[in-house]
Design a protein around this motif. Structure first.
Motif, mmCIF file in Angstrom:
data_model
loop_
_atom_site.group_PDB
_atom_site.id
_atom_site.type_symbol
_atom_site.label_atom_id
_atom_site.label_comp_id
_atom_site.label_asym_id
_atom_site.label_seq_id
_atom_site.Cartn_x
_atom_site.Cartn_y
_atom_site.Cartn_z
ATOM 1 N N GLU A 70 40.074 48.253 40.405
ATOM 2 C CA GLU A 70 40.182 47.158 41.575
ATOM 3 C C GLU A 70 40.810 45.939 40.801
ATOM 4 O O GLU A 70 40.683 45.598 39.655
ATOM 5 C CB GLU A 70 38.877 47.137 42.237
ATOM 6 C CG GLU A 70 38.317 48.014 42.983
ATOM 7 C CD GLU A 70 36.911 47.711 43.655
ATOM 8 O OE1 GLU A 70 36.773 46.586 44.310
ATOM 9 O OE2 GLU A 70 35.951 48.312 43.616
ATOM 10 N N SER A 95 38.564 40.712 43.645
ATOM 11 C CA SER A 95 37.903 41.543 44.795
ATOM 12 C C SER A 95 36.507 40.846 44.863
ATOM 13 O O SER A 95 35.944 40.071 44.050
ATOM 14 C CB SER A 95 37.944 42.934 44.894
ATOM 15 O OG SER A 95 37.208 43.556 43.529
ATOM 16 N N VAL A 96 35.610 41.197 45.970
ATOM 17 C CA VAL A 96 34.264 41.086 46.110
ATOM 18 C C VAL A 96 33.655 41.255 44.941
ATOM 19 O O VAL A 96 32.751 40.695 44.209
ATOM 20 C CB VAL A 96 33.781 41.543 47.375
ATOM 21 C CG1 VAL A 96 32.288 41.247 47.645
ATOM 22 C CG2 VAL A 96 34.531 40.983 48.435
ATOM 23 N N SER A 97 33.657 42.742 44.456
ATOM 24 C CA SER A 97 32.616 42.924 43.572
ATOM 25 C C SER A 97 33.195 42.655 42.055
ATOM 26 O O SER A 97 32.508 42.285 41.137
ATOM 27 C CB SER A 97 32.363 44.518 43.608
ATOM 28 O OG SER A 97 33.919 45.134 43.384
ATOM 29 N N GLY A 98 34.448 42.722 41.880
ATOM 30 C CA GLY A 98 35.134 42.014 40.574
ATOM 31 C C GLY A 98 34.776 40.703 40.433
ATOM 32 O O GLY A 98 34.559 40.096 39.405
ATOM 33 N N SER A 99 34.877 39.837 41.529
ATOM 34 C CA SER A 99 34.375 38.502 41.377
ATOM 35 C C SER A 99 33.051 38.104 40.948
ATOM 36 O O SER A 99 32.696 37.384 39.968
ATOM 37 C CB SER A 99 34.656 37.615 42.924
ATOM 38 O OG SER A 99 36.008 37.598 43.250
ATOM 39 N N ARG A 100 32.121 38.986 41.570
ATOM 40 C CA ARG A 100 30.478 38.831 41.143
ATOM 41 C C ARG A 100 30.530 39.400 39.684
ATOM 42 O O ARG A 100 29.736 38.788 38.844
ATOM 43 C CB ARG A 100 29.748 39.742 41.883
ATOM 44 C CG ARG A 100 29.778 39.256 43.393
ATOM 45 C CD ARG A 100 28.591 39.790 44.187
ATOM 46 N NE ARG A 100 28.231 38.972 45.443
ATOM 47 C CZ ARG A 100 27.708 37.811 45.407
ATOM 48 N NH1 ARG A 100 26.718 37.655 44.463
ATOM 49 N NH2 ARG A 100 27.505 37.377 46.726
ATOM 50 N N LEU A 101 31.080 40.500 39.103
ATOM 51 C CA LEU A 101 31.418 40.805 37.836
ATOM 52 C C LEU A 101 31.714 39.686 36.909
ATOM 53 O O LEU A 101 31.154 39.283 35.790
ATOM 54 C CB LEU A 101 31.816 42.040 37.448
ATOM 55 C CG LEU A 101 32.133 42.505 36.153
ATOM 56 C CD1 LEU A 101 30.676 42.917 35.425
ATOM 57 C CD2 LEU A 101 33.018 43.775 36.020
ATOM 58 N N GLU A 103 34.648 34.908 48.008
ATOM 59 C CA GLU A 103 33.521 35.271 47.309
ATOM 60 C C GLU A 103 33.200 34.251 46.419
ATOM 61 O O GLU A 103 31.961 33.922 46.311
ATOM 62 C CB GLU A 103 33.901 36.534 46.826
ATOM 63 C CG GLU A 103 32.528 37.283 46.089
ATOM 64 C CD GLU A 103 31.653 37.315 47.069
ATOM 65 O OE1 GLU A 103 30.375 37.537 46.445
ATOM 66 O OE2 GLU A 103 31.646 37.465 48.420
ATOM 67 N N HIS A 136 32.862 48.291 33.632
ATOM 68 C CA HIS A 136 31.567 48.171 33.678
ATOM 69 C C HIS A 136 30.663 49.454 34.017
ATOM 70 O O HIS A 136 31.080 50.166 35.058
ATOM 71 C CB HIS A 136 31.199 47.220 34.802
ATOM 72 C CG HIS A 136 29.592 46.641 34.926
ATOM 73 N ND1 HIS A 136 29.217 46.078 36.067
ATOM 74 C CD2 HIS A 136 28.786 46.231 33.915
ATOM 75 C CE1 HIS A 136 27.889 45.814 35.782
ATOM 76 N NE2 HIS A 136 27.845 45.941 34.486
ATOM 77 N N SER A 144 32.408 51.131 37.181
ATOM 78 C CA SER A 144 33.531 50.214 38.012
ATOM 79 C C SER A 144 34.559 49.639 37.203
ATOM 80 O O SER A 144 34.028 49.477 35.891
ATOM 81 C CB SER A 144 32.581 49.197 38.808
ATOM 82 O OG SER A 144 32.031 48.373 37.796
ATOM 83 N N TYR A 190 38.196 46.994 36.851
ATOM 84 C CA TYR A 190 38.636 45.888 37.528
ATOM 85 C C TYR A 190 39.824 45.338 36.524
ATOM 86 O O TYR A 190 39.719 45.540 35.285
ATOM 87 C CB TYR A 190 37.866 44.782 37.564
ATOM 88 C CG TYR A 190 36.630 45.177 38.578
ATOM 89 C CD1 TYR A 190 36.661 44.997 39.908
ATOM 90 C CD2 TYR A 190 35.400 45.580 37.900
ATOM 91 C CE1 TYR A 190 35.575 45.588 40.552
ATOM 92 C CE2 TYR A 190 34.345 46.000 38.566
ATOM 93 C CZ TYR A 190 34.314 45.723 40.103
ATOM 94 O OH TYR A 190 33.217 46.322 40.601
#
Length: 275
Positions: free
Chosen positions: A23, A27-33, A88, A214, A226, A228
């Motif tokens: 991704e 992205s949403v989950s990438g931003s948090r990582l 995000e 990750h 996951s 990114y």
């Protein structure tokens, strides 16, 4: 870049049995990582804060993300406008600026969702900050717009603080190098996960791709993964300097930045103080 040419990242993903394409890092989950990985990265913070302290008036931070640089800027007690294109990231930042630990002096904060090359602000700022070498995320047209807008909103005695990579000074960056592995690192995140970061460079097209993989372990020894990616440009510093001058700005000072992160590819980084 065709992801198939990113051989190291591809091989790791195959071993993990990861079949979905990576991704976007933003992205949403990438931003948090990304927020989790960079939370303790102090790179460029002393240099930016030292230069910002010699300015006065409101501060504008471009590509602010979740606030890695915003936090020390707020310690100055001056109003800060933080611009980022990721909802995000801004959501994470909004939660933080409301806390005393993040914003101990209760400085006024304005959050603006906009691309760093397309923001529309009418205020005059004594300090404009663009850190994390984020200038490499823009194409030539985007850099032109960024510099034009910075000049427009900069107060007469204000300063534009910009960090840049020294792309020209890195080994392995040449026309005959092709796609090459710029480095692979493995780091732990907490007690039950680790991160593999793979960097590949395309010297011919002046590009750099970072893939973050990750891996989180579950009870019973199973895991989930996951992945990114983010692709940025290696831009000649001579070209950036020409573009800054074309926008009516000057570079008053260049300072080396001490690298403190564990990200592969320990490049030369400079802080440019412009006005």
């Amino acid at each position: 870049m065709n992801i198939a040419s990113d051989k190291t990242a591809d091989a790791i993903l195959r071993v993990l049995g990861h079949v979905d394409p990576p991704e976007d890092l933003y992205s949403v989950s990438g931003s948090r990582l990304y927020d989790q990985v960079t939370a303790n990265d102090l790179t460029e913070l002393p240099e930016i804060l030292g230069a910002a302290q010699r300015t006065s008036g409101p501060i504008l931070e471009l590509a602010a993300g979740s606030g890695r640089i915003t936090r020390p800027l707020l310690a100055l007690g001056r109003p800060v406008t933080a611009v980022d294109s990721s909802p995000e990231m801004l959501s994470l930042l909004r939660e933080r600026v409301a806390t005393r630990a993040f914003n101990p002096r209760a400085a006024a904060v304005r959050l603006v969702e906009a691309d760093m090359s397309r923001f529309e602000l009418d205020d005059a700022y004594g300090c404009v900050v663009l850190g994390a070498s984020s200038i490499t995320l823009l194409d030539p047209a985007g850099r032109h717009e960024l510099f034009r807008r910075v000049r427009k909103c900069l107060a007469p005695e204000g300063r534009f603080l910009l960090t840049v990579l020294n792309a020209d000074g890195n080994e392995g960056y040449g026309e005959d190098a092709g796609w090459n592995d710029g480095g692979t690192t493995v780091s732990t995140i907490g007690e039950d996960s680790f991160l593999v970061t793979v960097e590949n460079r395309d010297p011919v097209n002046g590009a750099r791709r970072v893939t973050m993989i990750h891996v989180c372990f579950n009870e019973g020894g199973t895991y989930r993964s996951s992945a990114y990616t983010s692709e940025v440009a290696f831009v000649s510093n001579d070209l950036i300097e020409e573009e800054i001058a074309s926008a009516g700005l000057r570079i008053f000072e260049r300072r080396p930045v001490r690298i403190t992160s564990g990200v592969p590819g320990q490049y030369d980084v400079e802080l440019w103080v412009c006005g």
